[in-house]
Design a protein around this motif. Sequence first.
Motif, mmCIF file in Angstrom:
data_model
loop_
_atom_site.group_PDB
_atom_site.id
_atom_site.type_symbol
_atom_site.label_atom_id
_atom_site.label_comp_id
_atom_site.label_asym_id
_atom_site.label_seq_id
_atom_site.Cartn_x
_atom_site.Cartn_y
_atom_site.Cartn_z
ATOM 1 N N THR A 10 0.837 -1.193 0.000
ATOM 2 C CA THR A 10 0.000 0.000 0.000
ATOM 3 C C THR A 10 0.876 1.250 0.000
ATOM 4 N N THR A 13 2.088 5.089 -5.609
ATOM 5 C CA THR A 13 1.196 5.867 -6.467
ATOM 6 C C THR A 13 1.791 6.205 -7.826
ATOM 7 N N CYS A 14 3.092 5.944 -8.025
ATOM 8 C CA CYS A 14 3.726 6.402 -9.263
ATOM 9 C C CYS A 14 4.958 5.563 -9.594
ATOM 10 N N CYS A 17 7.593 5.467 -6.916
ATOM 11 C CA CYS A 17 7.260 4.516 -5.852
ATOM 12 C C CYS A 17 7.679 3.104 -6.259
ATOM 13 N N ALA A 38 2.340 0.165 -9.488
ATOM 14 C CA ALA A 38 1.641 1.091 -8.591
ATOM 15 C C ALA A 38 0.129 1.038 -8.793
ATOM 16 N N ALA A 39 -0.310 0.889 -10.036
ATOM 17 C CA ALA A 39 -1.747 0.922 -10.337
ATOM 18 C C ALA A 39 -2.524 -0.172 -9.603
ATOM 19 N N GLY A 41 -0.948 -2.026 -6.969
ATOM 20 C CA GLY A 41 -0.387 -2.223 -5.635
ATOM 21 C C GLY A 41 0.262 -3.581 -5.468
ATOM 22 N N TYR A 65 6.919 2.305 2.325
ATOM 23 C CA TYR A 65 5.578 1.798 2.023
ATOM 24 C C TYR A 65 5.217 0.697 3.005
#
Length: 71
Positions: A10, A13-14, A17, A38-39, A41, A65
């Motif tokens: 979790t 986001t990008c 990450c 990221a899309a 997770g 994270y």
Amino acid sequence: MSATTTYRVTGMTCGHCEGAVTEELSALDGVSSVKAVAATGLVTVTSEAPLDDAAVRAAVDEAGYELAGRA
């Protein structure tokens, strides 16, 4: 023989990450590839042998994270 495990992470986001998580997990002993998305997770890790969940959690924490568990 290699092991492939998919984890749910979790906070990603990008692309940055994904890179941070990939870099930390790639540093673990025996890891041959890491694919972080990221899309969704999801992070798929291929390693020489099954990884210790605590080591994976520590690497994900180090990247900033949270490991939500295996997918």
